[in-house]
Design a protein around this motif. Structure first.
Motif, mmCIF file in Angstrom:
data_model
loop_
_atom_site.group_PDB
_atom_site.id
_atom_site.type_symbol
_atom_site.label_atom_id
_atom_site.label_comp_id
_atom_site.label_asym_id
_atom_site.label_seq_id
_atom_site.Cartn_x
_atom_site.Cartn_y
_atom_site.Cartn_z
ATOM 1 N N ARG A 147 0.830 -1.199 0.000
ATOM 2 C CA ARG A 147 0.000 0.000 0.000
ATOM 3 C C ARG A 147 0.870 1.257 0.000
ATOM 4 O O ARG A 147 1.843 1.349 0.760
ATOM 5 C CB ARG A 147 -0.954 -0.025 1.192
ATOM 6 N N GLU A 148 0.505 2.223 -0.821
ATOM 7 C CA GLU A 148 1.354 3.395 -1.049
ATOM 8 C C GLU A 148 1.626 4.186 0.235
ATOM 9 O O GLU A 148 2.762 4.581 0.502
ATOM 10 C CB GLU A 148 0.715 4.310 -2.108
ATOM 11 N N LYS A 149 0.592 4.434 1.037
ATOM 12 C CA LYS A 149 0.807 5.223 2.245
ATOM 13 C C LYS A 149 1.697 4.486 3.241
ATOM 14 O O LYS A 149 2.499 5.103 3.950
ATOM 15 C CB LYS A 149 -0.531 5.588 2.898
ATOM 16 N N THR A 150 1.582 3.176 3.263
ATOM 17 C CA THR A 150 2.432 2.401 4.169
ATOM 18 C C THR A 150 3.869 2.382 3.653
ATOM 19 O O THR A 150 4.818 2.438 4.439
ATOM 20 C CB THR A 150 1.897 0.969 4.316
ATOM 21 N N ARG A 151 4.026 2.321 2.326
ATOM 22 C CA ARG A 151 5.364 2.425 1.733
ATOM 23 C C ARG A 151 6.022 3.737 2.150
ATOM 24 O O ARG A 151 7.197 3.781 2.533
ATOM 25 C CB ARG A 151 5.294 2.353 0.206
ATOM 26 N N GLN A 179 -4.788 -4.329 12.020
ATOM 27 C CA GLN A 179 -6.072 -3.724 11.678
ATOM 28 C C GLN A 179 -7.197 -4.486 12.378
ATOM 29 O O GLN A 179 -7.079 -5.678 12.649
ATOM 30 C CB GLN A 179 -6.318 -3.791 10.177
ATOM 31 N N ARG A 180 -8.299 -3.820 12.603
ATOM 32 C CA ARG A 180 -9.475 -4.517 13.135
ATOM 33 C C ARG A 180 -10.145 -5.349 12.042
ATOM 34 O O ARG A 180 -10.687 -6.415 12.314
ATOM 35 C CB ARG A 180 -10.473 -3.506 13.711
ATOM 36 N N ASP A 204 -9.978 -4.090 5.064
ATOM 37 C CA ASP A 204 -9.933 -2.635 4.935
ATOM 38 C C ASP A 204 -8.631 -2.228 4.233
ATOM 39 O O ASP A 204 -7.539 -2.426 4.759
ATOM 40 C CB ASP A 204 -10.008 -1.995 6.326
ATOM 41 N N ASP A 205 -8.738 -1.660 3.033
ATOM 42 C CA ASP A 205 -7.558 -1.264 2.269
ATOM 43 C C ASP A 205 -6.985 0.075 2.710
ATOM 44 O O ASP A 205 -5.846 0.406 2.371
ATOM 45 C CB ASP A 205 -7.879 -1.204 0.777
ATOM 46 N N HIS A 206 -7.767 0.849 3.440
ATOM 47 C CA HIS A 206 -7.302 2.179 3.851
ATOM 48 C C HIS A 206 -7.607 2.426 5.332
ATOM 49 O O HIS A 206 -8.417 3.286 5.681
ATOM 50 C CB HIS A 206 -7.973 3.258 2.983
ATOM 51 N N LEU A 236 -8.038 0.685 13.578
ATOM 52 C CA LEU A 236 -6.845 0.030 14.104
ATOM 53 C C LEU A 236 -7.060 -0.431 15.530
ATOM 54 O O LEU A 236 -7.864 0.154 16.272
ATOM 55 C CB LEU A 236 -5.652 0.997 14.061
ATOM 56 N N ASN A 237 -6.353 -1.473 15.932
ATOM 57 C CA ASN A 237 -6.380 -1.868 17.331
ATOM 58 C C ASN A 237 -5.649 -0.818 18.159
ATOM 59 O O ASN A 237 -4.742 -0.142 17.658
ATOM 60 C CB ASN A 237 -5.724 -3.237 17.504
ATOM 61 N N PRO A 238 -6.016 -0.661 19.432
ATOM 62 C CA PRO A 238 -5.456 0.438 20.238
ATOM 63 C C PRO A 238 -4.023 0.220 20.700
ATOM 64 O O PRO A 238 -3.373 1.157 21.153
ATOM 65 C CB PRO A 238 -6.400 0.489 21.440
ATOM 66 N N VAL A 239 -3.520 -1.021 20.591
ATOM 67 C CA VAL A 239 -2.171 -1.336 21.053
ATOM 68 C C VAL A 239 -1.386 -1.998 19.926
ATOM 69 O O VAL A 239 -1.871 -2.912 19.266
ATOM 70 C CB VAL A 239 -2.197 -2.268 22.285
ATOM 71 N N GLY A 240 -0.177 -1.503 19.697
ATOM 72 C CA GLY A 240 0.729 -2.100 18.734
ATOM 73 C C GLY A 240 2.102 -2.243 19.361
ATOM 74 O O GLY A 240 2.242 -2.217 20.582
ATOM 75 N N VAL A 241 3.114 -2.365 18.520
ATOM 76 C CA VAL A 241 4.482 -2.514 19.010
ATOM 77 C C VAL A 241 5.414 -1.604 18.213
ATOM 78 O O VAL A 241 5.405 -1.622 16.986
ATOM 79 C CB VAL A 241 4.960 -3.983 18.873
#
Length: 273
Positions: A94-98, A116-117, A121-123, A130-135
């Motif tokens: 995905r461009e924005k993630t790139r 992602q929840r 979901d492509d965007h 998004l889930n509230p906790v990541g790393v």
């Protein structure tokens, strides 16, 4: 006696010894060979292991920046929950993630990996998506594939809660670090032994009987660090993304260990090999 932390020096010694015998070896080739000799899949994995074994300012810097509310580029994942200390290769199309990954590479090499929840979901660009906790994770390596997809190797650093999102051509977040609770309690130590025993039964593997080269692949950390043990076992289980996310969001180490034991007693193991 040398161990994996001396890998760079070993690779250099190997290259020089072969050169003296008129055998041409590049630095990369000697490093890959040393990695395999030491039982690692490749040099990237070994390099990450070396980095993790050294006193590192990276995690401290990440925590300070997170506390200060600095925006960290986000890498949303459809089907992966990254845990602290976990090394994973992910593919970014995905461009924005790139753009987020590229910004991290020219910056401090840090991204926020978060599931992602909704995987379809492509965007995912809102807190609800998004889930509230990541790393928070280090970008160890990044390669561009023929089709333009980025193959990115990351190493998880610390559980992190998302405070708010920002968007400047790529998705980023202001975050706050999440510290472990009861990680060094007597109860956590006792449960660690139970988790280690349960996993060997769950995976149907006797770690003590594995050849030295295989132990690196299947070995688990010492029960002396209950939080690390829990976060190492969690991604090895055949459980849903939602269940993995629940484990990631559990800051109480005792509760996390108890949940792992429960999951292993009712779940079905992945094939080991």
């Amino acid at each position: 006696m040398r161990d994996f932390r001396d890998a760079k020096a070993m690779a250099q010694t190997l290259r020089e010894a072969l050169h003296a015998k008129s055998v041409a070896f590049t630095t990369s080739e000697s490093q890959e060979l040393v990695a395999r000799i030491l039982g690692f899949r490749d040099w990237n994995v070994l390099a990450a292991r070396i980095k993790a074994s050294q006193p590192s300012a990276t995690l401290a810097n990440a925590s300070r920046s997170a506390s200060a509310g600095a925006g960290i580029p986000i890498v949303p994942m459809r089907d992966l929950v990254l845990f602290p200390h976990m090394i994973s290769r992910i593919f970014v199309a995905r461009e924005k993630t790139r753009q987020a990954v590229e910004r991290a590479i020219v910056g401090d090499q840090r991204v926020l990996v978060v599931a992602q929840r909704n995987g379809s979901d492509d965007h995912p660009s809102t807190l609800r998506a998004l889930n509230p906790v990541g790393v928070i994770a280090n970008v160890i390596d990044c390669q561009t594939q023929v089709d333009g997809t980025l193959k990115v190797t990351v190493r998880g650093l610390q559980r992190t809660g998302i405070v708010r999102l920002t968007d400047d051509g790529f998705l980023a977040a202001e975050v706050t670090p999440i510290d472990d609770e009861r990680g060094q309690s007597t109860e956590a130590a006792t449960l660690s032994r139970a988790v280690l025993n349960a996993y060997q039964t769950y995976a149907k593997v006797d770690f003590s009987a594995l050849p030295p080269g295989s132990k690196v692949r299947f070995g688990l950390p010492s029960i002396g660090n209950p939080s690390l043990l829990a976060d190492t076992v969690a991604p090895l289980l055949s459980i849903t993304i939602e269940q993995q996310q629940q484990l990631l969001e559990t800051s109480d180490v005792v509760t996390r260990l108890e949940r792992l034991i429960e999951l292993m007693s009712t779940g079905h193991p992945k094939a080991v090999g």
